[in-house]
Enzyme design. Structure first.
Site, PDB file in Angstrom:
ATOM      1  N   PRO A  45      -8.709   4.844   5.872  1.00 38.21           N
ATOM      2  CA  PRO A  45      -7.965   3.928   4.975  1.00 38.21           C
ATOM      3  C   PRO A  45      -6.583   3.529   5.272  1.00 38.21           C
ATOM      4  CG  PRO A  45      -7.636   5.882   3.835  1.00 38.21           C
ATOM      5  CD  PRO A  45      -8.342   6.280   5.068  1.00 38.21           C
ATOM      6  N   CYS A  46      -6.067   4.082   6.499  1.00 36.35           N
ATOM      7  CA  CYS A  46      -4.611   3.742   6.740  1.00 36.35           C
ATOM      8  C   CYS A  46      -4.198   2.284   7.088  1.00 36.35           C
ATOM      9  CB  CYS A  46      -4.208   4.417   7.922  1.00 36.35           C
ATOM     10  SG  CYS A  46      -5.108   4.352   9.256  1.00 36.35           S
ATOM     11  N   GLN A  47      -5.307   1.465   7.306  1.00 39.30           N
ATOM     12  CA  GLN A  47      -5.120  -0.129   7.638  1.00 39.30           C
ATOM     13  C   GLN A  47      -5.362  -0.976   6.539  1.00 39.30           C
ATOM     14  OE1 GLN A  47      -3.686  -0.408  10.579  1.00 39.30           O
ATOM     15  NE2 GLN A  47      -5.029   0.349  12.157  1.00 39.30           N
TER      16      GLN A  47
END
Lengths: 323, 175
Positions: B126-128
């Site tokens: 999910p980092c983006q």
């Protein structure tokens, strides 16, 4: 009251030097001589990962294996039938599963006021050491353990994901860890593999003090044994059946309270798990355990994060119910 | 996100879609993302016998966005989960393959412990997500359902999770 930095560095080194003696036996079902093989004795660091032992374990047990062609990464370890997760550091596994009573300095001081210099060495001798584990080379429990590979890729990915998550929690973005040079990120993993504190700090310090970023939250994971989570919610029957199930709780924990006072372990636990930690100052129903020691609820979370975090940047706190 | 929405998604992917109107009315009370929901898990886990891919949308307290978790269930395969490469083969339409691998808008597929069952599962990193969702949403105010539909379109499509028409209608319709 925040601790002076020299004591924090001292504490960090002590934690880094912590280790746990293991006595690893080959599972009878994998052994040509049934249960008569010699145990493997080793004392890995608390902060490290059991998977790093696999090549030596494989070499040691190979002469006794029914199937000697099995790969080292097919092996797995268990304690009393519970498969041990690869991405949990050894110290966390010990705090959660060994049944050892955590060292409680406050309790010791209360029981013996003269023992103001209480040390780990003088702690109650109820710790089951060496910790006896079983090595298996067949029937890998892929439904409970992440599959490993020959290159150690799965382990690295798991570690890096945790480091990224910790970084994101600290700053609200993962820019710092993503902007580490290839040399730096290689060094970080190398430091974990060979267990070198200076090499580790050389990279980790960039993550703890990124220029131009204000640290917002402290990376924290809380582990509740099934009995604790059952008091919190009665619907978890499916999980209770699975022996050794641990409920992992996470929540964003700011470094400061809205009042600008520093966040302590007690204020954090009270806000995340109020039914288990109804008081911010006194552990009434349960105690938080880190590196085998009961942590006072008044400890500042920022200090704890900087000194007592594991290699992935997280504080992995085990909750032990009282009584 | 609301527990009922997650329960719906699990049933759809395991092929047992039922009428969900009465469930959706519950979601209005709970506009905030609810982190975990043990009831939904224990209910659907025991009902799946044939091979299935189970998708869970779980709010991440760390990343503060929904995260898509993917669990493979196949008794015939024994206890082995597919490898990352096998998972891509099974889930990702070829058109998206290079995109997901280049970790552009959609994060890469990784293995971890499912936050509720603590058993191995894949997740779309999910980092983006937050940045990508900002680009899609713009400055508009969205309801949780609208946000999730956009999120599903972006993240879900890349791992074979299409939004069934019935669900999209139920989510966008007046409640």
């Amino acid at each position: 009251m925040p601790a002076p930095s020299s004591r924090l560095t001292d504490l960090q080194r002590k934690i880094w030097n912590g280790s746990i003696p293991l006595e690893i036996r080959l599972a009878a079902s994998d052994c040509r001589t049934y249960d008569e093989s010699e145990p493997y004795l080793v004392q890995p660091p608390r902060l490290s990962y059991l998977a790093f032992l696999l090549p030596q374990l494989h070499a040691f047990f190979k002469p006794s294996l029914i199937d000697p062609e099995v790969h080292p990464h097919e092996a797995w370890l268990s304690f009393e039938g519970v498969p041990l997760k690869w991405h949990y550091p050894l110290g966390l596994l010990y705090d959660l599963f060994s049944g050892a009573e955590p060292v409680d300095f406050d309790k010791q001081r209360n029981e013996d006021p003269a023992a103001s210099q209480a040390t780990v060495e003088t702690a109650s001798g109820t710790a089951p050491l060496p910790w006896r584990l079983t090595a298996h080379f067949t029937e890998y429990p892929g439904d409970q353990l992440i599959q490993l590979d020959a290159d150690g890729r799965a382990l690295l990915d798991s570690y890096i994901n945790a480091v990224k998550e910790a970084d994101f929690i600290r700053n609200g973005n993962a820019r710092t860890v993503m902007s580490l040079s290839k040399g730096d990120s290689d060094n970080l993993w190398r430091a974990v593999q060979i267990y070198d504190l200076n090499l580790f700090k050389s990279v980790n310090s960039k993550l703890l003090d990124p220029p131009g970023m204000e640290l917002r939250h402290v990376p924290l994971k809380i582990y509740l044994p099934t009995s604790a989570s059952q008091t919190a919610s009665d619907t978890i029957t499916e999980e209770a059946k699975q022996a050794g199930h641990i409920r992992v709780v996470q929540s964003l924990v700011p470094i400061h309270l809205p009042s600008r006072q520093p966040q302590t372990l007690g204020t954090a636990l009270n806000s995340i798990l109020p039914s288990i930690f109804p008081s911010r100052r006194n552990p009434l129903l349960a105690q938080p355990v880190l590196h085998g020691v009961v942590v006072p609820l008044g400890a500042h979370l920022n200090d704890l994060g900087r000194t007592a975090s594991y290699l992935d940047g997280f504080l992995h706190v085990a909750v032990v119910m009282l009584g | 996100m609301s527990r009922s929405l997650r329960a719906i998604l699990r049933r759809i992917s395991s092929g047992t879609l039922e009428s969900q109107e009465h469930q959706l009315s519950g979601s209005r009370e709970n506009e905030e993302f609810v982190e975990d929901d043990d009831e939904a898990l224990s209910r659907s886990d025991t009902s799946v016998d044939s091979p299935a891919v189970l998708y869970d949308m779980i709010h991440s307290p760390s990343y503060q966005v929904p995260v898509l978790y993917i669990t493979f269930k196949d008794e015939a395969a024994g206890k082995r989960m597919p490898s990352v490469d096998e998972a891509y083969e099974l889930l990702v339409p070829d058109a998206y393959r290079s995109q997901i691998e280049a970790t552009g808008v959609v994060g890469a597929l990784s293995m971890t412990d499912h936050p509720i069952s603590s058993t191995p599962a894949y997740f779309v990193h999910p980092c983006q997500t937050a940045e990508a969702m900002e680009a899609v949403v713009g400055g508009r105010k969205t309801t949780p359902e609208e946000y999730l539909l956009m999120w599903l379109g972006m993240i879900g499509a890349s791992v074979g999770l299409d939004v069934p028409v019935e669900l999209a209608e139920a989510m966008s319709g007046p409640v």
